[in-house]
Motif scaffolding. Structure first.
Motif, PDB file in Angstrom:
ATOM      1  N   ARG A 148       1.065   4.233  -2.691  1.00 53.99           N
ATOM      2  CA  ARG A 148       0.720   5.594  -2.266  1.00 53.99           C
ATOM      3  C   ARG A 148       1.838   6.582  -2.573  1.00 53.99           C
TER       4      ARG A 148
ATOM      5  N   ALA B  12      -4.435  -4.746   7.817  1.00 55.53           N
ATOM      6  CA  ALA B  12      -4.422  -4.506   6.369  1.00 55.53           C
ATOM      7  C   ALA B  12      -4.533  -5.854   5.683  1.00 55.53           C
TER       8      ALA B  12
ATOM      9  N   ASP C 226      -4.357  -7.466  -1.661  1.00 52.80           N
ATOM     10  CA  ASP C 226      -5.306  -6.840  -2.582  1.00 52.80           C
ATOM     11  C   ASP C 226      -5.571  -7.655  -3.846  1.00 52.80           C
TER      12      ASP C 226
ATOM     13  N   ALA D 267       0.822  -1.209   0.000  1.00 48.88           N
ATOM     14  CA  ALA D 267       0.000   0.000   0.000  1.00 48.88           C
ATOM     15  C   ALA D 267       0.853   1.254   0.000  1.00 48.88           C
TER      16      ALA D 267
END
Length: 307
Positions: free
Chosen positions: A24, A43, A46, A20
């Motif tokens: 980002r 978390a 994905d 992530a």
């Protein structure tokens, strides 16, 4: 840069959080897949490979510039009828010798030698044994759960607040005898205005919240500090830990200073002196931020991707 991480497991969600942050910050188009996914993490990976039969994962492997294997042997791990190795194009391989046995690590080390893959591990002894580079678990120290409580928080607490000694484990304490011994010693030493808080097999978010508000934490690890120990230091909680001193040198080099641990020999004295309303003065948070500096993480990964 298109990067895919595939891990056998991601117990602390460290690879999910790393992916992530890579996205980002614009460092890489990173995707994360976990074979044995655990529930209750802060978390999640994905890539829903179990929902679409591996179609998205197959497409990503075939188009990746770099693929990280975390405890996964791409030669024997399949998605559908094909092994992961057969899906890879002309990409850079990176191997992490974590979430696997020594025998599996040896096989992955051989794979790395055959393919020119960079080799990382979060375990200092394994780094030495297999000539890997130490890469501690990625922890976003700027996020609330991983940071110390605000100054003055304990001073504003109710006068009945007790000093808290925290210990947690995913496995029963009876299977972690050294940690159980520290807990027993703490319970015999804690003053009337203190208590020992123990958690076993609960969600990661619950552990992070409870430990963050404690005055002292206990831990034992066979190889280095361990993920939860690094999180504890980042949260600014003083840590009593039984570890091998020889496994701490790699952390000290990365952070530019010795690991700020409290010796188990001083446990009774430290527990007896806990001030329930006192400010946290642990040096752990500053040290952990140096160890976990994202820029160094990204530089190490870039080097692996371009070597």
């Amino acid at each position: 840069m298109r990067v895919v991480f595939i891990a056998e497991e991601d117990v602390g969600a460290n690879f999910a959080m790393l992916g992530a942050e890579l996205r980002r910050s614009g460092v890489a188009q990173a995707r994360v897949m976990v074979v044995n996914e655990s529930e209750g993490r802060v978390a999640a990976p994905d890539i829903p490979h179990q929902l679409d039969g591996g179609a998205e994962a197959t497409r990503l492997f075939e188009g990746a510039d770099s693929v990280h294997f975390v405890g996964i042997d791409p030669r024997s791990t399949s998605l559908g009828a094909r092994t992961i190795e057969s899906m890879l194009s002309d990409c850079r391989r990176v191997v992490h010798l974590d979430s696997c046995t020594d025998g599996q690590a040896r096989s992955l080390r051989d794979y790395a030698d055959d393919t020119g893959a960079a080799v990382f591990s979060a375990r200092p002894s394994r780094c030495q044994k297999f000539s890997a580079t130490l890469l501690p678990p990625f922890v976003p120290t700027w996020r609330g759960l991983f940071s110390p409580i605000s100054p003055g928080s304990r001073g504003r607490a109710d006068l009945s607040r007790k000093g808290v000694v925290h210990a947690s484990s995913m496995a029963p304490f009876r299977r972690r005898r050294k940690l159980e011994d520290l807990i027993d010693r703490a319970e015999m030493s804690v003053a009337a205005n203190g208590r020992v808080d123990t958690l076993v097999g609960v969600r990661q978010e619950v552990v992070l919240r409870r430990r963050r508000h404690s005055n002292l934490a206990l831990g034992t690890w066979e190889d280095g500090i361990g993920r939860s120990g690094i999180e504890t230091l980042a949260q600014g909680v003083p840590l009593v830990a039984a570890v091998s001193a020889s496994t701490l040198e790699g952390y000290a080099r990365l952070a530019g200073g010795p690991v700020p641990l409290i010796s188990p020999e001083d446990l009774e004295q430290v527990v007896a002196q806990i001030d329930p309303r006192g400010e946290c003065v642990s040096q752990g948070a500053a040290w952990a931020r140096k160890l976990l500096e994202p820029a160094r993480y990204f530089d190490m990964l870039r080097a692996a991707w371009s070597a």
